[in-house]
Scaffold this motif. Structure first.
Motif, PDB file in Angstrom:
ATOM      1  N   SER A 178       0.821  -1.200   0.000  1.00 21.37           N
ATOM      2  CA  SER A 178       0.000   0.000   0.000  1.00 21.37           C
ATOM      3  C   SER A 178       0.861   1.259   0.000  1.00 21.37           C
ATOM      4  N   PRO A 179       0.366   2.361  -0.547  1.00 25.78           N
ATOM      5  CA  PRO A 179       1.033   3.656  -0.432  1.00 25.78           C
ATOM      6  C   PRO A 179       0.656   4.346   0.881  1.00 25.78           C
ATOM      7  N   ALA A 180       0.954   3.710   1.988  1.00 26.78           N
ATOM      8  CA  ALA A 180       0.599   4.225   3.319  1.00 26.78           C
ATOM      9  C   ALA A 180       1.877   4.346   4.131  1.00 26.78           C
ATOM     10  N   VAL A 181       2.630   5.399   3.893  1.00 22.81           N
ATOM     11  CA  VAL A 181       3.965   5.562   4.469  1.00 22.81           C
ATOM     12  C   VAL A 181       3.937   5.456   5.994  1.00 22.81           C
ATOM     13  N   ARG A 182       3.001   6.139   6.601  1.00 20.43           N
ATOM     14  CA  ARG A 182       2.959   6.163   8.070  1.00 20.43           C
ATOM     15  C   ARG A 182       2.649   4.784   8.636  1.00 20.43           C
ATOM     16  N   ASN A 183       1.729   4.059   8.005  1.00 21.99           N
ATOM     17  CA  ASN A 183       1.394   2.720   8.486  1.00 21.99           C
ATOM     18  C   ASN A 183       2.616   1.816   8.511  1.00 21.99           C
ATOM     19  N   PHE A 184       3.400   1.837   7.437  1.00 21.46           N
ATOM     20  CA  PHE A 184       4.567   0.966   7.384  1.00 21.46           C
ATOM     21  C   PHE A 184       5.596   1.351   8.446  1.00 21.46           C
ATOM     22  N   ALA A 185       5.790   2.632   8.647  1.00 17.72           N
ATOM     23  CA  ALA A 185       6.740   3.072   9.666  1.00 17.72           C
ATOM     24  C   ALA A 185       6.306   2.578  11.046  1.00 17.72           C
ATOM     25  N   ASP A 186       5.012   2.726  11.352  1.00 10.44           N
ATOM     26  CA  ASP A 186       4.512   2.296  12.662  1.00 10.44           C
ATOM     27  C   ASP A 186       4.552   0.780  12.813  1.00 10.44           C
ATOM     28  N   LEU A 187       4.144   0.060  11.770  1.00 11.21           N
ATOM     29  CA  LEU A 187       4.156  -1.407  11.830  1.00 11.21           C
ATOM     30  C   LEU A 187       5.574  -1.930  11.971  1.00 11.21           C
ATOM     31  N   GLY A 188       6.511  -1.292  11.290  1.00 11.25           N
ATOM     32  CA  GLY A 188       7.904  -1.713  11.413  1.00 11.25           C
ATOM     33  C   GLY A 188       8.450  -1.495  12.805  1.00 11.25           C
ATOM     34  N   GLU A 189       8.160  -0.343  13.370  1.00 13.91           N
ATOM     35  CA  GLU A 189       8.678  -0.014  14.700  1.00 13.91           C
ATOM     36  C   GLU A 189       8.108  -0.932  15.777  1.00 13.91           C
ATOM     37  N   GLU A 190       6.865  -1.325  15.627  1.00  6.45           N
ATOM     38  CA  GLU A 190       6.243  -2.136  16.675  1.00  6.45           C
ATOM     39  C   GLU A 190       6.455  -3.641  16.470  1.00  6.45           C
ATOM     40  N   GLY A 191       7.210  -4.004  15.440  1.00  6.34           N
ATOM     41  CA  GLY A 191       7.523  -5.415  15.225  1.00  6.34           C
ATOM     42  C   GLY A 191       6.453  -6.215  14.534  1.00  6.34           C
ATOM     43  N   SER A 192       5.552  -5.551  13.815  1.00  5.45           N
ATOM     44  CA  SER A 192       4.464  -6.261  13.147  1.00  5.45           C
ATOM     45  C   SER A 192       4.858  -6.798  11.776  1.00  5.45           C
ATOM     46  N   LEU A 193       6.038  -6.412  11.283  1.00 10.60           N
ATOM     47  CA  LEU A 193       6.511  -6.869   9.984  1.00 10.60           C
ATOM     48  C   LEU A 193       7.776  -7.703  10.161  1.00 10.60           C
ATOM     49  N   ARG A 194       7.898  -8.753   9.355  1.00 10.64           N
ATOM     50  CA  ARG A 194       9.117  -9.552   9.350  1.00 10.64           C
ATOM     51  C   ARG A 194      10.202  -8.803   8.607  1.00 10.64           C
ATOM     52  N   LYS A 195      11.442  -9.078   8.948  1.00 10.23           N
ATOM     53  CA  LYS A 195      12.523  -8.565   8.122  1.00 10.23           C
ATOM     54  C   LYS A 195      12.474  -9.303   6.796  1.00 10.23           C
ATOM     55  N   LEU A 196      12.455  -8.542   5.698  1.00 12.65           N
ATOM     56  CA  LEU A 196      12.336  -9.148   4.386  1.00 12.65           C
ATOM     57  C   LEU A 196      13.569  -9.989   4.058  1.00 12.65           C
ATOM     58  N   ASP A 197      13.300 -11.176   3.538  1.00 14.30           N
ATOM     59  CA  ASP A 197      14.382 -12.055   3.116  1.00 14.30           C
ATOM     60  C   ASP A 197      14.176 -12.385   1.651  1.00 14.30           C
ATOM     61  N   VAL A 198      14.271 -11.340   0.815  1.00 10.09           N
ATOM     62  CA  VAL A 198      14.116 -11.496  -0.623  1.00 10.09           C
ATOM     63  C   VAL A 198      15.271 -10.766  -1.304  1.00 10.09           C
ATOM     64  N   ASP A 199      15.505 -11.070  -2.558  1.00  6.28           N
ATOM     65  CA  ASP A 199      16.607 -10.470  -3.307  1.00  6.28           C
ATOM     66  C   ASP A 199      16.265  -9.023  -3.648  1.00  6.28           C
ATOM     67  N   LEU A 200      17.031  -8.087  -3.091  1.00  5.41           N
ATOM     68  CA  LEU A 200      16.794  -6.667  -3.332  1.00  5.41           C
ATOM     69  C   LEU A 200      17.861  -6.049  -4.236  1.00  5.41           C
ATOM     70  N   ASN A 201      18.653  -6.866  -4.888  1.00  3.75           N
ATOM     71  CA  ASN A 201      19.674  -6.352  -5.798  1.00  3.75           C
ATOM     72  C   ASN A 201      19.031  -5.530  -6.905  1.00  3.75           C
ATOM     73  N   GLY A 202      19.614  -4.370  -7.169  1.00  5.57           N
ATOM     74  CA  GLY A 202      19.098  -3.495  -8.212  1.00  5.57           C
ATOM     75  C   GLY A 202      18.009  -2.558  -7.752  1.00  5.57           C
ATOM     76  N   LEU A 203      17.693  -2.582  -6.459  1.00  7.85           N
ATOM     77  CA  LEU A 203      16.646  -1.707  -5.907  1.00  7.85           C
ATOM     78  C   LEU A 203      17.294  -0.640  -5.027  1.00  7.85           C
ATOM     79  N   PRO A 204      17.416   0.590  -5.499  1.00  6.07           N
ATOM     80  CA  PRO A 204      18.028   1.653  -4.692  1.00  6.07           C
ATOM     81  C   PRO A 204      17.185   1.971  -3.458  1.00  6.07           C
ATOM     82  N   SER A 205      17.854   2.358  -2.398  1.00  6.58           N
ATOM     83  CA  SER A 205      17.145   2.762  -1.180  1.00  6.58           C
ATOM     84  C   SER A 205      16.759   4.231  -1.211  1.00  6.58           C
ATOM     85  N   HIS A 206      17.323   4.989  -2.173  1.00  7.01           N
ATOM     86  CA  HIS A 206      17.068   6.415  -2.285  1.00  7.01           C
ATOM     87  C   HIS A 206      16.780   6.793  -3.736  1.00  7.01           C
ATOM     88  N   VAL A 207      16.061   7.870  -3.913  1.00  6.08           N
ATOM     89  CA  VAL A 207      15.961   8.551  -5.200  1.00  6.08           C
ATOM     90  C   VAL A 207      16.652   9.885  -4.994  1.00  6.08           C
TER      91      VAL A 207
END
Length: 457
Positions: free
Chosen positions: A93-122
């Motif tokens: 989803s394009p819900a920036v705040r939701n992801f930040a809150d879910l990440g901080e509270e431990g509701s999301l797993r650490k992703l274990d997928v191939d992220l090669n070629g995906l920049p962290s910044h624009v």
């Protein structure tokens, strides 16, 4: 088949239909009656976007079915607080705040997928979680959707900068989203505040407010897909509304002003998923070259996060990773933006939305009395120039300064107001206090701008 369940839409594939799809596709279901693994994806994306990805994913992975749950940002967060996180496997989803809150509270797993070629910044604009709990799946830029023909009829130039929005010739011609109501606009608001600076940003919004027609739903922008509705000729929005409309033949254009930024959509896997491998497969597909190219579809038209796929982009597609992109030299602090997200929204409502009538009256009066060139005000009516200068300063001043806005306790009060009755009462009391201050300023400005007013240094 779409069904209504618990207040939102659900798509279910009947078992027989799923089996037929798998067999026809020559997929992984090896025997008649073998179960097909199904994952649940919670999203706020519209039907056109989801259907595009569903079809492509199920062709590629017929062994995995998708159950799509739709819920808007505020309701999605609450739903994921339920038992077993509502049975959701993937949140997308394009819900920036939701992801930040879910990440901080431990509701999301650490992703274990191939992220090669995906920049962290624009450029310098961070789009993915540095902790690896969620990653950007697409981005959308902020700017001005314009109707060139309407502007030409009105004898107006296309705005190119944020400051251009204050031009009184645009009075009543700019559609602007209310941040507390429209999902993408809190980030838009803070991008503007950070690029202009806290004080100058609020001053700009105050002066531009008389030009705004406020939108309280994202649908107000989607409805412009065939062109603007008079007298609107400019919409401050996110680019995909214009991009999709243009791809389908609408006579519109989009301008990225200097100092703009992006709203990333994210994807992540829920902590309590029972289908981890299948969830990883879906996330990997969305982030793959194949999945990213789907974003170029006419009914989707979002910006991929894989720079390499832009070589296959339709002509005219904006490339945010290009060296000359509008955000190349922009530094946006997402942590800062998220920390004052709710405070920004409340301030906009008190300072701008609810005062639009007063702001329109006072700025119109100020503009008829003076002309400004840089920092110099030339008075063109029988009012003391000092009064005119003081009036402008007070009109442009937000009720909360930058230092106060940085107070973590104040930020938390507004963050918690939805779930904490005490915080709600405190936030409402603060809003009442701001309103009283602004009412007093309105009275003072009216006195300073009255004919014959005299002021002392």
């Amino acid at each position: 088949m779409r069904e209504r369940e618990n207040g939102f839409w659900v798509k279910r594939l009947r078992a027989s239909a799923a089996l037929v799809l798998a067999v026809v596709a020559g997929g992984a279901v090896g025997a008649v009656g073998a179960p097909r693994e199904t994952i649940t994806v919670l999203t706020s994306y519209p039907e056109e976007v989801v259907a595009t990805f569903e079809r492509a994913f199920e062709r590629r992975h017929p062994e995995i079915g998708l159950q799509i749950l739709w819920r808007q940002h505020r309701d999605a967060y609450d739903y994921l607080q339920g038992p077993a996180q509502g049975g959701v496997d993937v949140y997308w989803s394009p819900a920036v705040r939701n992801f930040a809150d879910l990440g901080e509270e431990g509701s999301l797993r650490k992703l274990d997928v191939d992220l090669n070629g995906l920049p962290s910044h624009v450029g310098k604009f961070r789009i993915s979680d540095p902790g690896g709990r969620f990653v950007a799946s697409e981005i959308a830029g902020f700017g001005f959707m314009i109707d060139p023909a309407a502007l030409a009829r009105q004898g107006l130039p296309a705005p190119k900068t944020w400051q251009d929005l204050t031009d009184p010739r645009y009075r009543g011609r700019i559609l602007f989203p209310v941040p507390s109501r429209v999902g993408f606009s809190p980030t838009l608001l803070d991008v503007l505040l950070q690029s202009q600076g806290w004080n100058d940003g609020w001053a700009l919004l105050s002066e531009a407010a008389p030009n705004f027609v406020f939108a309280e739903t994202g649908g107000a922008f989607a409805s412009l897909s065939q062109g603007m509705r008079a007298p609107i000729s400019v919409a401050v929005t996110i680019d995909f509304f214009a991009s999709s409309a243009i791809a389908n033949g609408a006579p519109l254009a989009f301008v990225y002003p200097p100092g703009t930024g992006f709203s990333p959509a994210h994807i992540g896997i829920l902590r309590d998923t029972k289908h981890l491998d299948a969830a990883r497969t879906f996330v990997t597909f969305v982030l793959s070259d194949e999945g990213q190219r789907l974003l170029f579809a006419p009914d989707v038209r979002k910006l991929p996060v894989r720079p390499g796929v832009y070589r296959d982009a339709p002509k005219g597609t904006y490339d945010p990773f290009a060296a000359n992109a509008a955000t190349a030299n922009v530094t946006y602090e997402e942590t800062l933006g998220l920390s004052r997200y709710a405070l920004d929204n409340a301030l906009f409502d008190v300072f701008v939305t609810r005062r639009k009538a007063d702001l329109t009256s006072l700025w119109t009066r100020w503009q008829t009395m003076s002309s400004a060139s840089g920092d110099t005000v030339r008075v063109t009516s029988p009012v003391d120039a000092r009064c005119v200068a003081k009036a402008r300063q007070l009109l442009a001043q937000a009720p909360v300064d930058a230092a106060t806005a940085a107070d973590p306790a104040l930020q938390k009060t507004f963050d918690r107001r939805r779930s904490d009755p005490q915080a709600k009462a405190q936030a409402e009391a603060l809003e009442d206090r701001w309103s009283q201050v602004l009412d007093g300023r309105t009275t003072q400005v009216r006195q300073w701008l009255a004919d014959g007013a005299q002021c002392q240094d």
